[in-house]
Design a protein around this motif. Structure first.
Motif, short mmCIF file in Angstrom:
data_model
loop_
_atom_site.label_atom_id
_atom_site.label_comp_id
_atom_site.label_asym_id
_atom_site.label_seq_id
_atom_site.Cartn_x
_atom_site.Cartn_y
_atom_site.Cartn_z
N ILE A 156 0.85 -1.19 0.00
CA ILE A 156 0.00 0.00 0.00
C ILE A 156 0.88 1.24 0.00
O ILE A 156 2.04 1.19 0.40
N ASP A 157 0.31 2.34 -0.43
CA ASP A 157 1.06 3.59 -0.57
C ASP A 157 0.51 4.63 0.39
O ASP A 157 -0.70 4.88 0.40
N ILE A 158 1.40 5.24 1.18
CA ILE A 158 1.04 6.37 2.03
C ILE A 158 2.03 7.48 1.76
O ILE A 158 3.21 7.36 2.07
N ASP A 159 1.56 8.53 1.10
CA ASP A 159 2.41 9.68 0.76
C ASP A 159 3.64 9.26 -0.04
O ASP A 159 4.75 9.74 0.20
N GLY A 160 3.45 8.35 -0.96
CA GLY A 160 4.56 7.92 -1.80
C GLY A 160 5.49 6.90 -1.18
O GLY A 160 6.48 6.50 -1.81
N VAL A 161 5.20 6.46 0.03
CA VAL A 161 6.00 5.45 0.72
C VAL A 161 5.26 4.12 0.67
O VAL A 161 4.07 4.06 1.01
N THR A 162 5.95 3.07 0.25
CA THR A 162 5.32 1.75 0.15
C THR A 162 5.46 0.98 1.45
O THR A 162 6.56 0.83 1.98
N PHE A 163 4.33 0.51 1.96
CA PHE A 163 4.29 -0.37 3.13
C PHE A 163 3.88 -1.75 2.61
O PHE A 163 2.76 -1.94 2.15
N SER A 164 4.79 -2.70 2.70
CA SER A 164 4.51 -4.05 2.21
C SER A 164 4.26 -4.99 3.38
O SER A 164 4.83 -4.80 4.47
N PRO A 165 3.42 -6.00 3.19
CA PRO A 165 3.15 -6.95 4.27
C PRO A 165 4.44 -7.56 4.81
O PRO A 165 5.32 -7.97 4.04
N GLY A 166 4.57 -7.58 6.12
CA GLY A 166 5.72 -8.19 6.77
C GLY A 166 6.90 -7.28 7.00
O GLY A 166 7.83 -7.64 7.73
N CYS A 167 6.89 -6.09 6.39
CA CYS A 167 8.00 -5.16 6.61
C CYS A 167 7.96 -4.60 8.03
O CYS A 167 6.88 -4.40 8.60
N LEU A 168 9.14 -4.31 8.57
CA LEU A 168 9.22 -3.67 9.88
C LEU A 168 8.71 -2.24 9.79
O LEU A 168 9.02 -1.51 8.83
N VAL A 169 7.95 -1.81 10.79
CA VAL A 169 7.50 -0.43 10.86
C VAL A 169 7.75 0.10 12.26
O VAL A 169 7.60 -0.62 13.26
N PHE A 170 8.22 1.34 12.32
CA PHE A 170 8.46 2.05 13.58
C PHE A 170 7.59 3.29 13.60
O PHE A 170 7.50 4.01 12.59
N ALA A 171 6.95 3.57 14.74
CA ALA A 171 6.16 4.80 14.87
C ALA A 171 6.35 5.37 16.26
O ALA A 171 6.28 4.64 17.26
N ASP A 172 6.61 6.67 16.32
CA ASP A 172 6.66 7.38 17.59
C ASP A 172 6.27 8.83 17.33
O ASP A 172 5.76 9.16 16.26
N GLU A 173 6.53 9.71 18.28
CA GLU A 173 6.09 11.09 18.14
C GLU A 173 6.76 11.82 16.98
O GLU A 173 6.26 12.83 16.49
N ASP A 174 7.91 11.33 16.53
CA ASP A 174 8.61 11.97 15.42
C ASP A 174 8.05 11.59 14.06
O ASP A 174 8.18 12.35 13.09
N GLY A 175 7.47 10.40 13.94
CA GLY A 175 6.95 9.98 12.65
C GLY A 175 6.85 8.47 12.52
O GLY A 175 7.06 7.73 13.48
N VAL A 176 6.55 8.04 11.31
CA VAL A 176 6.38 6.62 10.97
C VAL A 176 7.44 6.25 9.93
O VAL A 176 7.60 6.96 8.93
N VAL A 177 8.16 5.17 10.15
CA VAL A 177 9.22 4.73 9.25
C VAL A 177 9.02 3.25 8.94
O VAL A 177 8.83 2.44 9.86
N VAL A 178 9.10 2.90 7.65
CA VAL A 178 8.99 1.50 7.26
C VAL A 178 10.33 1.06 6.66
O VAL A 178 10.98 1.80 5.94
N VAL A 179 10.73 -0.17 6.99
CA VAL A 179 12.04 -0.70 6.59
C VAL A 179 11.84 -1.77 5.53
O VAL A 179 11.25 -2.82 5.82
N PRO A 180 12.32 -1.55 4.30
CA PRO A 180 12.18 -2.58 3.26
C PRO A 180 12.88 -3.88 3.66
O PRO A 180 13.95 -3.86 4.28
N ARG A 181 12.30 -4.98 3.30
CA ARG A 181 12.84 -6.30 3.66
C ARG A 181 14.28 -6.48 3.19
O ARG A 181 15.11 -7.06 3.90
#
Length: 221
Positions: A156-181
């Motif tokens: 899926i796409d959020i603001d041009g960033v791809t979030f794929s099933p199973g990828c690591l995701v980090f979220a805190d007060e600074d923002g959301v970051v997804v790590v490609p496999r």
């Protein structure tokens, strides 16, 4: 600088890492757009959220839904331990697509939090449940006949960033970051090493070293 352990577990990531240092590690690997430039508010908890993406794609609708809540309920029931429900709703505030009941069901399956590119509701009821939900807004309206899930477990796409099933995701007060496999192991290793290097730099500055000298010596900022 501390050496990276043989395996950096999710529990270790939750204790030592954070979104900015993971983003820095990805920057160094040439992955420079892994965080949506959007404001996600930690409505239910300021706790760092770390897990693997369970993706859902949402659309707005303006007609009677013949199968209300169908795919969203199936997605929640299919959640696995340590997954984070990612809802790509295009920032829509047509309804609150995440609430108390979905939180309860997801948590029972081992899901550890949600990132919603849209609106949520029931914030006061979710807050005591120790379930971090990062979202764009709140909205009192139910999703019935307003929004629905049209696909699950797809990139899926959020603001041009791809979030794929199973990828690591980090979220805190600074923002959301997804790590490609494909770069996960190296990115987490680099983030781990930078955290421990930053601790050394911080201690040196506290003890009186100038910031310029600390950067010249350690190369970390």
């Amino acid at each position: 600088m501390a050496d990276s352990p043989h395996e950096i577990t999710l529990a270790m990531m939750r204790e030592y890492l954070y979104s900015a240092v993971v983003s820095d590690a990805l920057d160094g690997l040439g992955f420079k757009h892994q965080s949506p430039r959007l404001q996600f508010t930690p409505y239910t908890s300021n706790e760092l959220l770390v897990g693997r993406c369970k993706t859902t794609l949402w659309v707005d609708m303006a007609h009677i839904d013949p199968r209300p809540y169908d795919l969203e309920l199936k997605a929640v029931d299919a959640c696995q331990p340590d997954e984070v429900l990612i809802a790509a709703a295009g920032g829509s505030v047509r309804s609150g697509i995440w609430g108390e009941l979905l939180t309860t069901a997801a948590k029972n399956r081992g899901c550890v939090g949600a990132v919603v590119d849209g609106a949520i509701r029931d914030v006061a009821k979710i807050r005591p449940m120790n379930f971090p939900v990062y979202a764009r807004a709140t909205c009192v309206y139910d999703s019935l006949n307003r929004q629905r899930v049209v696909d699950v477990d797809v990139p899926i796409d959020i603001d041009g960033v791809t979030f794929s099933p199973g990828c690591l995701v980090f979220a805190d007060e600074d923002g959301v970051v997804v790590v490609p496999r494909e770069v996960e192991a190296e990115a987490i290793r680099r983030a781990w090493e930078k955290v421990h290097a930053e601790n050394v730099v911080r201690d040196s500055i506290r003890e009186g070293m100038r910031a310029v000298d600390a950067f010249a010596k350690y190369g970390v900022l």
